[in-house]
Enzyme design. Structure first.
Site, PDB file in Angstrom:
ATOM      1  N   LYS A  98      39.848  46.491  36.473  1.00 18.74           N
ATOM      2  CA  LYS A  98      38.574  46.984  35.953  1.00 18.74           C
ATOM      3  C   LYS A  98      38.325  48.437  36.360  1.00 18.74           C
ATOM      4  CE  LYS A  98      37.025  43.241  33.855  1.00 18.74           C
ATOM      5  NZ  LYS A  98      35.846  42.480  34.261  1.00 18.74           N
ATOM      6  N   ASP A 124      30.364  39.990  37.190  1.00 16.96           N
ATOM      7  CA  ASP A 124      30.669  39.065  38.278  1.00 16.96           C
ATOM      8  C   ASP A 124      31.166  39.822  39.502  1.00 16.96           C
ATOM      9  OD1 ASP A 124      30.316  36.340  37.052  1.00 16.96           O
ATOM     10  OD2 ASP A 124      31.726  37.185  35.629  1.00 16.96           O
TER      11      ASP A 124
END
Length: 403
Positions: free
Chosen positions: A80, A129
């Site tokens: 990410k 998350d």
């Protein structure tokens, strides 16, 4: 029930390809994103490990493991870190160009602070998350804007604090992941903020989701070039979530000319991709979303990603959390030891624990060459140590010594 499996009967069909056409066209040529990110000072190629001991235990010929545990440093330690910072760079460059009437500044110019007066009040936001929010916070800090991150009720304190250390304002929403997504999108709309996510409702027509996905392709390009010529894998396993990273990997490898079995792995309690595969159309996960694999606790699929998966994905498997823990421990005990977080380790547990029926369904056997994507490291160090039995830093030290 340890697992559920669905074979995608629509893979490669004309109708599935036609449905995915616009999304694939919009993702287009990602070479510019790859070249840009590879020029950043924090960039270094990540390793592709050969794991012969694990392959022998799993009854396959070869296991290759693309390791993202130190991407942009261990504090980030996730794929990410590629997508969101790249999208933020492109967003800020465009805004500066429009406001000041100058050519879009480079990443180097934004990093220098030269345009900080223009960018300092721009806000990027996302629901997360953990890993995507960390990427947002990092990109905002590096390129000079502000980050507001929304987390749901089950995101750990350690992951929240990691985002706050990077300068993000973190807001906890009472509810599951989709509730935090709805809140982030609505607050962005009301406040004129920029929602930075890979989830796409318009086949990647909007540039932010498209740029996030194109940034992910750095990982795909590295893995492809690290695999020795002539040993194309027979199977590729990627973890689920809303489907974005799976779609990026599957599309990237398809365009490289590879045609392996493409397998998605999810938690049983958060299996929106598996449920969609069974139904033949996007469906919400029916489980509780309470899973150790926190980064995959998603109720709904990304509509654009699903179209790519329905065209290219071969198998969708949902597994129990115990397989993720088994995978983490097996990787940590291997030679070399590998640090892999809970959201990416279930495929290893699957290879070790699959019964004869599942192995037959997946076509796994002594000649299988398996490529795994370990998309996160110890993003919650305390949780990692509790599961594995020793800290990630000790494993990194042994890994260095064995290299």
């Amino acid at each position: 029930m340890h697992y559920r499996h669905s074979r995608n009967s629509l893979r490669g069909t004309h109708d599935a390809e036609a449905a995915a056409f616009t999304a694939c066209r919009n993702l287009g040529d990602w070479s510019g994103a790859v070249t840009e990110i590879q020029a950043w000072p924090e960039y270094s190629p990540q390793p592709l490990w050969q794991l012969p001991e694990l392959a022998a235990r799993s009854g396959v010929d070869q296991i290759l493991f693309q390791d993202e545990s130190q991407r942009f440093g261990r504090a980030m330690g996730s794929f990410k870190a590629l997508g969101a910072p790249y999208a933020i760079y492109r967003l800020l460059s465009r805004i500066v160009s429009a406001r000041l009437g100058v050519p879009g500044p480079s990443a180097v110019e934004l990093r220098s602070g030269r345009y900080r007066e223009t960018t300092k009040d721009i806000v990027v936001t996302v629901a997360t998350d953990g890993n995507q929010g960390r990427g947002i916070a990092y990109g905002a800090k590096v390129f000079g804007c502000r980050a507001v991150v929304y987390v749901h009720a089950h995101v750990s304190l350690a992951r929240r604090q990691a985002m706050e250390r990077l300068g993000a304002l973190v807001i906890r929403v009472d509810g599951e992941y989709e509730a935090s997504v709805a809140r982030a999108r609505e607050d962005a709309r009301m406040n004129g903020w920029h929602f930075v996510s890979s989830t796409s409702w318009d086949d990647y027509g909007a540039e932010i989701a498209r740029h996030v996905m194109q940034g992910y392709m750095v990982m795909v390009e590295e893995a492809f070039h690290n695999v020795a010529a002539g040993v194309e894998p027979t199977h590729v396993f990627v973890h689920g979530g809303v489907g974005s990273i799976v779609a990026a990997v599957f599309l990237g490898l398809y365009r490289k000319g590879w045609r392996p079995r493409l397998v998605t792995v999810e938690p049983l309690e958060a299996a929106c991709l598996y449920e969609s595969a069974v139904a033949g159309e996007p469906r919400a996960a029916q489980g509780s979303l309470k899973t150790l694999m926190a980064g995959l606790a998603c109720r709904e699929v990304s509509p654009a990603a699903w179209k790519i998966l329905q065209w290219l994905g071969s198998d969708f498997v949902a597994v129990r959390d115990e397989w993720a823990m088994e995978g983490m421990r097996a990787l940590a005990a291997g030679s070399p030891p590998v640090v892999c977080g809970e959201s990416s380790a279930a495929a290893v547990g699957l290879l070790l624990s699959a019964d004869g029926e599942l192995r037959e369904k997946l076509g796994l056997g002594p000649e299988s060459r398996v490529l795994l994507f370990g998309c996160e490291g110890a993003t919650d160090p305390a949780a990692f140590e509790q599961i594995v039995g020793e800290p990630a830093e000790a494993l990194f030290l042994r890994q260095t010594q064995s290299a």
